[in-house]
Each structure stands twice: as structure tokens, then as C-alpha cells.
Design a protein around this motif. Structure first.
Motif, PDB file in Angstrom:
ATOM      1  N   GLY A   1       0.748  -1.142   0.078  1.00  0.00           N
ATOM      2  CA  GLY A   1      -0.079   0.046  -0.107  1.00  0.00           C
ATOM      3  C   GLY A   1       0.777   1.387   0.051  1.00  0.00           C
ATOM      4  O   GLY A   1       0.609   2.312   0.723  1.00  0.00           O
ATOM      5  N   LEU A   2       2.022   1.251  -0.784  1.00  0.00           N
ATOM      6  CA  LEU A   2       2.894   2.318  -0.717  1.00  0.00           C
ATOM      7  C   LEU A   2       2.913   3.197  -1.908  1.00  0.00           C
ATOM      8  O   LEU A   2       3.648   3.984  -2.399  1.00  0.00           O
ATOM      9  CB  LEU A   2       4.309   1.982  -0.379  1.00  0.00           C
ATOM     10  CG  LEU A   2       4.379   1.440   1.019  1.00  0.00           C
ATOM     11  CD1 LEU A   2       5.772   0.476   1.022  1.00  0.00           C
ATOM     12  CD2 LEU A   2       3.972   1.956   2.139  1.00  0.00           C
ATOM     13  N   GLY A   3       2.024   2.827  -2.817  1.00  0.00           N
ATOM     14  CA  GLY A   3       2.045   3.493  -4.314  1.00  0.00           C
ATOM     15  C   GLY A   3       1.109   2.805  -5.347  1.00  0.00           C
ATOM     16  O   GLY A   3       0.346   1.902  -4.945  1.00  0.00           O
ATOM     17  N   ARG A   4       1.284   3.264  -6.495  1.00  0.00           N
ATOM     18  CA  ARG A   4       0.574   2.646  -7.748  1.00  0.00           C
ATOM     19  C   ARG A   4       1.595   2.381  -8.976  1.00  0.00           C
ATOM     20  O   ARG A   4       2.887   2.743  -8.702  1.00  0.00           O
ATOM     21  CB  ARG A   4      -0.545   3.715  -8.259  1.00  0.00           C
ATOM     22  CG  ARG A   4      -1.418   4.702  -7.224  1.00  0.00           C
ATOM     23  CD  ARG A   4      -2.517   3.421  -6.813  1.00  0.00           C
ATOM     24  NE  ARG A   4      -3.321   4.202  -5.998  1.00  0.00           N
ATOM     25  CZ  ARG A   4      -3.339   4.062  -4.782  1.00  0.00           C
ATOM     26  NH1 ARG A   4      -2.334   3.435  -4.092  1.00  0.00           N
ATOM     27  NH2 ARG A   4      -4.253   4.824  -3.905  1.00  0.00           N
ATOM     28  N   VAL A   5       1.250   1.527  -9.622  1.00  0.00           N
ATOM     29  CA  VAL A   5       2.002   0.793 -10.754  1.00  0.00           C
ATOM     30  C   VAL A   5       1.240   1.168 -12.064  1.00  0.00           C
ATOM     31  O   VAL A   5       0.115   0.911 -12.210  1.00  0.00           O
ATOM     32  CB  VAL A   5       2.364  -0.372 -10.469  1.00  0.00           C
ATOM     33  CG1 VAL A   5       3.012  -1.052 -11.878  1.00  0.00           C
ATOM     34  CG2 VAL A   5       3.015  -0.942  -9.177  1.00  0.00           C
TER      35      VAL A   5
END
Length: 378
Positions: free
Chosen positions: A323-327
Motif C-alpha cells: 500500500g505504498l503507491g501505484r503501478v
């Protein structure tokens, strides 16, 4: 204690290894480093002893062909010259402990043949890595041929070979990585040592905007080697040009920023010390190389990952799992990059999650455990 480190110039591998070497020297140990000549000044600066390769070729800079499978197998993972480097240096230096970069499979096999205390320096995540290796039978065939030549039994994967060493030092927070069935039992997660404040180097860097400019800072960092990232960087720049942000692109030595068409709110630099600017950033856009990802994770900054190859897809998967970012895809269009970046910048809960995750990483404690491990191996 006398330690022999065998490494190579592979960009992201060196900063955490350098931090470990410096700590071992500070502890009073005698450390000998055999590596690419590009590391010579770093090694001397921290008080270790340096020897350039006698057999292997220098990778200064890494060659353009390093992306091909043939190059990876024959000149990196299973280069017999690295085996010869290890055997020759061990005979001359007579170390108490061997420390070998995870990419040098032939040297790791040679160390096993010597029956010496050995630590593998693992500079990426470990979860998921063996699965990709098992799909490459040509790698495993050549690895086992090398092992048989050294009088060693065959293995089912490179991870199994690493598991036969005394220790694997993983430069990743344990809570970031994934676990899997059959994972080696000799793992020691010591965290992203390259992110220690003591590792900040280089001249002071000042952001090229007025100090009262409160627009969010977006740090963009792709590979330091050539991965064909120019087009992706251009699309990221175009996307940031449509947002009310300050965009700072670091292009590294692999490419020239000159051909990039930069919007007014975006600046490109060849090199920026990430440690000096990450504390000001609200978002990091990256290919998801382990080093850049760890810098953002340790600083509590959300990530937008655009993986291009190597370990980057596995690292990106851990970013989303935690849950630390998007791809997004490395060939995502400008509109998609802009939309995802804007969404991250507006997501207060994501920013808080990243800060909480960073608060759980104790860099100094990880370094202390890494040094204590070497003390216990001696």
C-alpha cells in the motif's frame, strides 16, 4: 577479522554494499574489496583496501548489451572470470569471511568449494526472485555445470545455492518483502543501508525554485544504466507539465537530458543526491529499481512505479502489496500517468500510510545487526 568482498559495477548494488564495508572498517575489521575499478576511490575513502579485477572485465560504464539474456548469463551471473577472481583473491588474502554480490553466481559456487564462511550480499527483494530464475533452464544448466566443475552437487535454483552459504544479507526491510515456500533459512534482513544519513554524499544541492514555492515536488528517477527510458521520461515530463507541481527529473549517466522537451515546471539534472531532496518530495516516479524504491520507502514518500525489466516488476508488486503507491506500464500514455500521479498527490491516506511504514524501519538497528552478523561468523 579479515573480510574479502567481491563485487561489481551494477549501479544499485554498490550503495548498500559500500555502507556495509564502511561499517566493518569502522568496527576495526580489515576489509579487502575486489571489484570494478570505478569503485576504487569509494573503497579507499572509507578505509578499506582495493584491488581491481585481475581476470574479469570492468563494467565502466555497463555495456549497452547488458540487457540481453546471453550477456546476463555469460558475463554476469556465470562468468568464469568471477570464479577465478574469488579463488585467486582468497588464496592471496586468506580472509576469515567471504562476502559476495548476489549476481556473481560462479563466485558464490567457488566460495562454497572452499568451505569458508560466506555471506551473500542481496541487493534487492528476495521474495519472488527464484520463480523467475526457474523459468530459465539454460541458466540452471550452466550453473550446475560450473558446480560440477568445482566438485559440488547440483542445485535446483540459484536461491538454493545461496541458501548453502552461511548467511544472506538482504538490503530490504523484512516487512517490505514477500515470503514463499522453500525460502532459504539463512536470511538476515538488514534493511536499505544505502538510506542511512551517513551515506549522504556529494556537494549540497539546492532545488531550482524559490524557497517559498509550495507546489508539490515530484522526483522522477529512472535507471542509471541504459534501459531505453528516454521515451518514458518524456511522457512523465509531459504529464507533470499538466499538473501544478515542481518536477525534478534525474537522468543519470545513461542518457543526455538535452533532447528532452521540458515544460516550464520541470527541470532535468544529470545527478541529484536523492537523500538531499527526498525529504521535500510528495511523490517519486520511478522504474522501480530497488535503490530508488528503498529511498522513497525509507523516507515515507508515495511511489508511482513504471517497471521496465530486471527486478522492477517484483519490486513494484511489493509497493502495491504494502500500500505504498501505484503501478502503471512503462509505456503508459501521458493521460494515464497524469491521472495516476494526480490521484496519488491528492490521497492523504496513502501519504499517511507511507509515513507510518517508514516509521517502522530502523536503519541504524539494521546496520548494527549486519555488523554483528559478521562478528558472529568470524
Amino acid at each position: 577479522m579479515r573480510v574479502l568482498v567481491l563485487s561489481l559495477n551494477a549501479a544499485g548494488n554498490w550503495p548498500p554494499e559500500r555502507a556495509l564495508i564502511a561499517a566493518l572498517v569502522a568496527r576495526g575489521h580489515e576489509v579487502h574489496v575486489v571489484s570494478d575499478v570505478v569503485h576504487e576511490q569509494d573503497v579507499i575513502r572509507i578505509g578499506a583496501q582495493f584491488e581491481p579485477y585481475r581476470y574479469a572485465e570492468n563494467r565502466t560504464p555497463p555495456p549497452p548489451g547488458e540487457q540481453t539474456l546471453d550477456y546476463v548469463i555469460n558475463y554476469l551471473l556465470l562468468n568464469p572470470n568471477h570464479r577465478d577472481e574469488l579463488l585467486d583473491a582468497a588464496a592471496r588474502i586468506q580472509p576469515d569471511i567471504l562476502a559476495i554480490d548476489m549476481m556473481l553466481w560462479s563466485a558464490i559456487a567457488a566460495a562454497e568449494s572452499l568451505s569458508q564462511q560466506t555471506a551473500i550480499l542481496w541487493h534487492t527483494i528476495l521474495g519472488g526472485s527464484p520463480n523467475s530464475i526457474k523459468t530459465r533452464p539454460e541458466m540452471l544448466q550452466k550453473l550446475n555445470a560450473e558446480r560440477l566443475r568445482l566438485g559440488l552437487p547440483e542445485v535446483a535454483s540459484s536461491a538454493e545455492q545461496a541458501g548453502r552459504a552461511n548467511a544472506i544479507l538482504v538490503f530490504t526491510p523484512a516487512q517490505f518483502d514477500a515470503r514463499y515456500d522453500g525460502q532459504p533459512g539463512n536470511l538476515h534482513y538488514v534493511g536499505p543501508l544505502a538510506c542511512l544519513p551517513s551515506q549522504e554524499s556529494g556537494p549540497s544541492y539546492h532545488l531550482p525554485w524559490p524557497t517559498d514555492d509550495q507546489r508539490p515536488l515530484v522526483l522522477v528517477s529512472f535507471s542509471t544504466s541504459d534501459m531505453g527510458q528516454a521515451d518514458a521520461l518524456q511522457r512523465v515530463a509531459d504529464a507533470l507539465g499538466e499538473l501544478d507541481v515542481r518536477g525534478l527529473l534525474t537522468v543519470g549517466p545513461a542518457m543526455d537530458a538535452g533532447p528532452l522537451r521540458l515544460p516550464r515546471n520541470v527541470v532535468a539534472e544529470s545527478f541529484v543526491p536523492h537523500a538531499q531532496v527526498i525529504r521535500h518530495a510528495s511523490l517519486v516516479v520511478t522504474h522501480a529499481g530497488h535503490g530508488t524504491t528503498m529511498t522513497a520507502v525509507a523516507a515515507g514518500v508515495p511511489l508511482l512505479c513504471m517497471p521496465m525489466g530486471r527486478d522492477q516488476f517484483n519490486v513494484s508488486a511489493r509497493v502495491t502489496a504494502n500500500g505504498l503507491g501505484r503501478v502503471v506500464s512503462h509505456d503508459a500514455p501521458v493521460e494515464e500517468i497524469r491521472g495516476v500521479a494526480a490521484g496519488i498527490l491528492e490521497d492523504d491516506r496513502l501519504a499517511e500510510r507511507c509515513r507510518e511504514f517508514a516509521d517502522g524501519i530502523d536503519l541504524e538497528e539494521g546496520l548494527a545487526r549486519a555488523v554483528a552478523l559478521f562478528d558472529n561468523l568470524s
